[in-house]
Write a protein that holds these residues in place. Structure first.
Motif, mmCIF file in Angstrom:
data_model
loop_
_atom_site.group_PDB
_atom_site.id
_atom_site.type_symbol
_atom_site.label_atom_id
_atom_site.label_comp_id
_atom_site.label_asym_id
_atom_site.label_seq_id
_atom_site.Cartn_x
_atom_site.Cartn_y
_atom_site.Cartn_z
ATOM 1 N N TYR A 51 54.607 70.272 31.346
ATOM 2 C CA TYR A 51 55.530 69.325 31.970
ATOM 3 C C TYR A 51 56.679 70.085 32.642
ATOM 4 C CZ TYR A 51 58.827 65.399 32.296
ATOM 5 O OH TYR A 51 59.720 64.449 32.730
ATOM 6 N N TRP A 52 57.239 71.070 31.950
ATOM 7 C CA TRP A 52 58.293 71.894 32.549
ATOM 8 C C TRP A 52 57.767 72.608 33.795
ATOM 9 C CZ3 TRP A 52 58.171 77.235 33.279
ATOM 10 C CH2 TRP A 52 59.341 77.781 33.817
ATOM 11 N N ASN A 53 56.576 73.162 33.709
ATOM 12 C CA ASN A 53 55.968 73.864 34.836
ATOM 13 C C ASN A 53 55.776 72.910 36.016
ATOM 14 O OD1 ASN A 53 54.612 76.204 36.032
ATOM 15 N ND2 ASN A 53 52.701 75.095 35.706
ATOM 16 N N GLU A 69 57.494 70.158 36.611
ATOM 17 C CA GLU A 69 58.807 69.790 37.138
ATOM 18 C C GLU A 69 59.432 70.912 37.966
ATOM 19 O OE1 GLU A 69 60.927 66.760 36.541
ATOM 20 O OE2 GLU A 69 58.831 66.148 36.476
ATOM 21 N N ASN A 70 58.880 72.100 37.833
ATOM 22 C CA ASN A 70 59.446 73.259 38.519
ATOM 23 C C ASN A 70 58.459 73.899 39.496
ATOM 24 O OD1 ASN A 70 62.302 74.017 37.284
ATOM 25 N ND2 ASN A 70 61.029 73.204 35.632
ATOM 26 N N THR A 116 59.378 75.635 20.855
ATOM 27 C CA THR A 116 59.852 75.516 22.238
ATOM 28 C C THR A 116 60.899 76.577 22.549
ATOM 29 O OG1 THR A 116 59.448 73.127 22.172
ATOM 30 C CG2 THR A 116 60.876 73.951 23.929
ATOM 31 N N LYS A 137 64.260 79.669 38.220
ATOM 32 C CA LYS A 137 63.940 78.570 37.302
ATOM 33 C C LYS A 137 63.759 79.073 35.875
ATOM 34 C CE LYS A 137 62.088 75.816 41.020
ATOM 35 N NZ LYS A 137 60.912 75.487 41.860
ATOM 36 N N ALA A 190 66.153 78.080 32.736
ATOM 37 C CA ALA A 190 65.594 77.558 31.481
ATOM 38 C C ALA A 190 66.137 78.331 30.288
ATOM 39 C CB ALA A 190 64.072 77.635 31.522
ATOM 40 N N LEU A 210 66.272 70.396 30.877
ATOM 41 C CA LEU A 210 65.018 71.165 30.924
ATOM 42 C C LEU A 210 63.808 70.239 30.892
ATOM 43 C CD1 LEU A 210 64.351 74.193 30.977
ATOM 44 C CD2 LEU A 210 64.125 74.126 28.498
ATOM 45 N N PHE A 211 63.919 69.188 30.086
ATOM 46 C CA PHE A 211 62.823 68.232 29.928
ATOM 47 C C PHE A 211 63.349 66.813 30.174
ATOM 48 C CE2 PHE A 211 61.684 71.660 26.839
ATOM 49 C CZ PHE A 211 60.495 72.069 27.427
#
Length: 262
Positions: free
Chosen positions: A175-177, A179-180, A208, A228, A232, A258-259
């Motif tokens: 999800y982070w990947n 979003e970025n 995490t 990015k 983070a 971040l999330f």
């Protein structure tokens, strides 16, 4: 809400819900049946693989590009090259899925339905079991060896050995990947996570934090991706400082940078 509970809740939302699973399964069953009918006698096998089979696929609401990888193994007695088999798949999807978005992205045919996207991968299989898929367009070779579901057991074993925290962690990191900018491939990210060590980690929050603290980049990676990753790491550091100072609401607000919720 604490950082721990926020990450737990978000990870749960990132898991495919039953109604979405049912829709995807119906589409897979339909695809399978149509392949059998259209290519009667021409296929050795066909099956799903990738993140869907590992239980780490993200729901479309969190990742509009979420897809199911599907391998189609042709008998290929004339030893046709990959482009010929890709054209066979293109004709197949044109025949059955006229109203859907279809395009070719070497080495796959991408079929996008309302609720899921398929990446159809043509393949061939030797008598002794070795599977070949098309090589990247930059390669001098037409075919490359693959073992499409070999990683599944490794991920499952690692997940069990870490008290079932690895798959939720994978979904958070994907999800982070996403979003970025999705700079890292899904498999690349999952494989890296599975290969890490997590000494002293017990909660999803611990895993995490540890993962972002281990995250690095190469000298020749794009500056945008480096920025990015640096951002983070700063967020994780600040979140931990808020927690150390007994400021749970500030910590939760920081981790949401971040999330973000969806």
């Amino acid at each position: 809400m604490s950082v721990q509970s926020y990450l737990d809740n978000l990870s749960s939302k990132l898991n495919l819900k039953q109604d979405e699973k049912d829709k995807v399964k119906r589409s897979i069953d339909t695809l399978s049946d149509r392949l059998d009918r259209y290519f009667a006698g021409q296929l050795k096998d066909h099956f799903k693989f990738g993140s869907y089979t590992r239980g780490t696929i993200l729901p479309r609401k969190a990742d509009p590009k979420s897809d199911v990888d599907y391998m189609v193994i042709f008998k290929n007695p004339n030893n046709y090259k990959p482009n010929t088999l890709l054209n066979y798949l293109r004709n197949f999807v044109d025949y059955y899925y006229k109203s859907s978005e279809i395009h070719q992205s070497h080495p796959t045919i991408v079929l996008e339905l309302n609720h899921i996207k398929f990446e159809l991968v043509p393949a061939k299989k030797e008598d002794w079991g070795t599977i070949y898929i098309p090589s990247p367009s930059s390669s001098y070779e037409d075919w490359m060896i693959t073992d499409p579901n070999a990683f599944n057991q490794k991920l499952t074993d690692t997940n069990v050995n870490h008290s079932y925290k690895i798959k939720p962690l994978v979904r958070l990191m994907k999800y982070w990947n996403r979003e970025n900018g999705s700079y890292l491939s899904s498999y690349e990210l999952e494989n890296w996570i599975v290969g890490n060590y997590y000494w002293g980690c017990y909660s999803l929050k611990d895993y995490t934090y540890s993962t972002f603290e281990k995250l690095t980049y190469n000298y020749d990676d794009p500056k945008g991706y480096k920025d990015k990753v640096d951002r983070a790491k700063k967020i994780i550091k600040q979140t931990k400082e808020y927690e150390d100072n007994d400021m749970p609401y500030s910590a939760e607000s920081e981790i949401k940078k971040l999330f973000p919720d969806f």
